[in-house]
Design an enzyme around this catalytic site. Sequence first.
Site, PDB file in Angstrom:
ATOM      1  N   HIS A 125       0.814  -1.219   0.000  1.00 21.37           N
ATOM      2  CA  HIS A 125       0.000   0.000   0.000  1.00 21.37           C
ATOM      3  C   HIS A 125       0.853   1.277   0.000  1.00 21.37           C
ATOM      4  O   HIS A 125       0.310   2.371  -0.201  1.00 21.37           O
ATOM      5  CB  HIS A 125      -0.927   0.041   1.210  1.00 21.37           C
ATOM      6  CG  HIS A 125      -2.029  -0.970   1.179  1.00 21.37           C
ATOM      7  ND1 HIS A 125      -2.863  -1.121   0.086  1.00 21.37           N
ATOM      8  CD2 HIS A 125      -2.427  -1.883   2.094  1.00 21.37           C
ATOM      9  CE1 HIS A 125      -3.728  -2.088   0.350  1.00 21.37           C
ATOM     10  NE2 HIS A 125      -3.478  -2.573   1.542  1.00 21.37           N
ATOM     11  N   HIS A 164      -6.436  -7.041  -0.506  1.00 23.26           N
ATOM     12  CA  HIS A 164      -6.549  -5.599  -0.735  1.00 23.26           C
ATOM     13  C   HIS A 164      -5.694  -5.206  -1.938  1.00 23.26           C
ATOM     14  O   HIS A 164      -4.580  -5.701  -2.094  1.00 23.26           O
ATOM     15  CB  HIS A 164      -6.095  -4.817   0.500  1.00 23.26           C
ATOM     16  CG  HIS A 164      -6.840  -5.169   1.751  1.00 23.26           C
ATOM     17  ND1 HIS A 164      -6.376  -6.112   2.642  1.00 23.26           N
ATOM     18  CD2 HIS A 164      -8.024  -4.724   2.235  1.00 23.26           C
ATOM     19  CE1 HIS A 164      -7.237  -6.224   3.636  1.00 23.26           C
ATOM     20  NE2 HIS A 164      -8.249  -5.405   3.410  1.00 23.26           N
TER      21      HIS A 164
END
Length: 309
Positions: A125, A164
């Site tokens: 991320h 994710h």
Amino acid sequence: MTTLYLCHPASLDHATPHGHPERAERIRAIERALEDERFSALVREQAPRAELSVATLAHPEEYVAAIAEASPREGLVAIDSDTVMSPGTLEAVLRSLGAAVQAVDEVMSGNVANAFAAMRPPGHHAERRRAMGFCVFNQAAVAARHARKAYGAERVALVDWDVHHGNGSQDIFWRDKSVLYCSTHQMPLYPGTGATSERGDHDTIVNAPLRPGDDGERFREAFETAILPRIDAFHPDLIVISAGFDAHWRDPLANLQLTEADFAWATRRLMDLADRHAGGRVVSVLEGGYDLDGLSRSVAAHVEALMGR
């Protein structure tokens, strides 16, 4: 088939708030799983400490310096709504970067067939200029860039099966035609990116979103139809895996229904492509996975597949 396993106790010293899902127990669970005699043939090494400048392979110097300056002497410092630094975080992320670089060095030099780095915090991320989603520096991105800079790898495929979407990796490689970034992930879900329409400046971003409740059959279909053909056509010199295991059915942070067998299957399919195009070279770095039982079982299946079992 020789598989290198990289870890370091510094991963345990990155502290997070009580109840935070990204916790040191994740590494302890993996360590226990890999103590089984099935893994006696693993080549085990402690991750070296990378110089801070290694992070600039994926992040600008000013961001890297800001992270170093934010490192606290005591307590926790929030650098994002769900990302913190503790006194042990900087050492942990430098060891994580060192693990990613060492894995590439050993694989590209032919000393081992493949490698798995089990370090925390995760990295996918982390965008070029922004820490988020538990991530500070993007280890998988650094691995890909190191392979190109140090070994002249012309094309690297980065495959991300964390539940994710790896918005950070997508951001870093959006304009980089030498890296093919492929992701399966649940959508809608944090961080909100990863639509099929997000393809990068050179059509080297491949997103294959899955719906809440999708199982291994849907996951394998996404791999077979959207991801594996693109990797095959790309002819990578190295495959890097962002190996998150939070798509497991037990995981508390998402709603996919994968099992350990699905991760083993995906590992073997990527190894087949690595054998075809990249001399078998595969580097895997740990991302998410927050149910300790699901994580440890999935890592064991992944590593067994890397070992050729």
